[in-house]
Design a protein around this motif. Structure first.
Motif, short mmCIF file in Angstrom:
data_model
loop_
_atom_site.label_atom_id
_atom_site.label_comp_id
_atom_site.label_asym_id
_atom_site.label_seq_id
_atom_site.Cartn_x
_atom_site.Cartn_y
_atom_site.Cartn_z
N GLU A 1 -42.51 46.16 4.28
CA GLU A 1 -41.05 46.20 4.39
C GLU A 1 -40.58 45.75 5.77
N CYS B 1 -43.85 45.80 -0.46
CA CYS B 1 -42.79 45.03 -1.11
C CYS B 1 -43.35 43.82 -1.85
N CYS C 1 -39.10 47.10 -2.75
CA CYS C 1 -40.03 47.76 -1.84
C CYS C 1 -40.31 49.18 -2.33
#
Length: 315
Positions: A106, A300, A273
């Motif tokens: 992320e 993600c 995510c």
């Protein structure tokens, strides 16, 4: 409600005729709507339930029923993949080109970050059938022989194996913290979404402006988090008509991301995510690629063009 005999008066002996039969089913439904007002067509049902939510292109493409049989079931369409439904796998192999990004962290969703990506459709272009039609067609592992017979699919063929796997996947329960549902029609998908998120929602999908090759993409300004951890993702599965696996997963957020390819092409991408991976299979491909462990950092991935992310509308 329309009965089974309205839709299955004939038996077909080859797959082309079976595909044409889907078109016949659809047209019979259209006649029924005009003459009896039995039900709304799928697009009008969407608008009646989600009047302020535009239908994304990835959905409208599946509402354009074609008279061409192969539009329903393409033998050359890419197969059902583990990446498409990230919890389905038991064994994992890295793809042919290990430099292509499948999963990322992320923290990498930031302006000017570069990734080697390939955006492509991952499912056949089978069209939606109205719910009244779908309800008349068996969909169960226990009825597999009947289903294959209805669509004139040979029991030991590759198509039969894909259909069996799709139905099996739909019958399996989700992992802890996951609410899973296979939507066999657009109407049933809309009902599931309104049940979980309400009517004030957005339907987001990745949009590629033109056919692209595998290349380096740069994240442009404007990365935006949407959904506030209330996300339902619907992945298109391979089947003879449009079928989506929808799942609501705890501690999952979505982002809209603008990407620019090395060749100048643009992609309006949607990324999901997962902030809690503690219940994932320890052998999951994401852990192998990123060299992290379950329950560690958020993981993600971008969504394919045939996948829909549903999120509450932003105030």
């Amino acid at each position: 409600m329309l009965s089974f005999r309205h839709f299955f008066p004939l038996t077909f002996t080859n797959e082309t005729n079976a595909n044409e039969y889907l078109y016949i089913l659809y047209m019979k439904f259209q006649v029924s709507v005009v003459t009896t007002h039995a039900a709304l067509p799928p697009a009008l049902y969407w608008k009646s339930k989600l009047p302020t939510t535009p239908i994304p292109k990835s959905i409208t493409n599946l509402l354009r029923l074609s008279v061409k049989p192969n539009a329903f079931w393409s033998p050359t369409a890419p197969p059902f993949t583990c990446f498409q439904v990230i919890y389905c796998c038991r064994e994992f192999k890295l793809q042919d080109n290990p430099n292509t990004v499948l999963f990322f962290l992320e923290k990498d969703l930031k302006t000017n970050h570069k990734m080697n990506l390939l955006f492509t459709y991952t499912s056949n272009q089978a069209s939606f059938l109205p719910r009244e039609v779908v309800r008349s067609i068996p969909f169960s592992s226990r009825q597999m022989a009947e289903i294959l017979n209805k669509f004139a699919v040979k029991p030991k063929s590759a198509k039969a194996e894909v259909m069996k796997n799709t139905i099996k996947h739909c019958e399996e329960s989700g992992i802890k913290g996951e609410e899973k549902y296979c939507a066999t029609s657009l109407e049933s998908m809309v009902d599931f979404i309104t049940l979980k998120l309400g009517k004030d929602v957005e339907a987001l999908s990745t949009e590629v402006m033109k056919d692209t090759k595998q290349q380096e993409y740069t994240i442009m300004q404007g990365v935006k988090k949407v959904g506030d951890a209330k996300v339902v993702v619907c992945h298109k599965l391979k089947y003879v008509y449009a079928l989506f696996n929808c799942h609501k997963i705890e501690n999952t957020v979505a982002y809209t991301v603008s990407l620019k390819g090395a060749d100048g092409s643009r992609v309006k991408a949607v990324s999901v995510c997962h902030r809690d991976t503690s219940r994932w299979n320890p052998q999951h491909l994401a852990f192998q690629v990123l060299k992290v462990k379950p329950g560690g950092v958020p993981i993600c991935h971008f969504l394919y063009q045939s996948t829909i992310a549903w999120v509450p509308k932003q105030n």
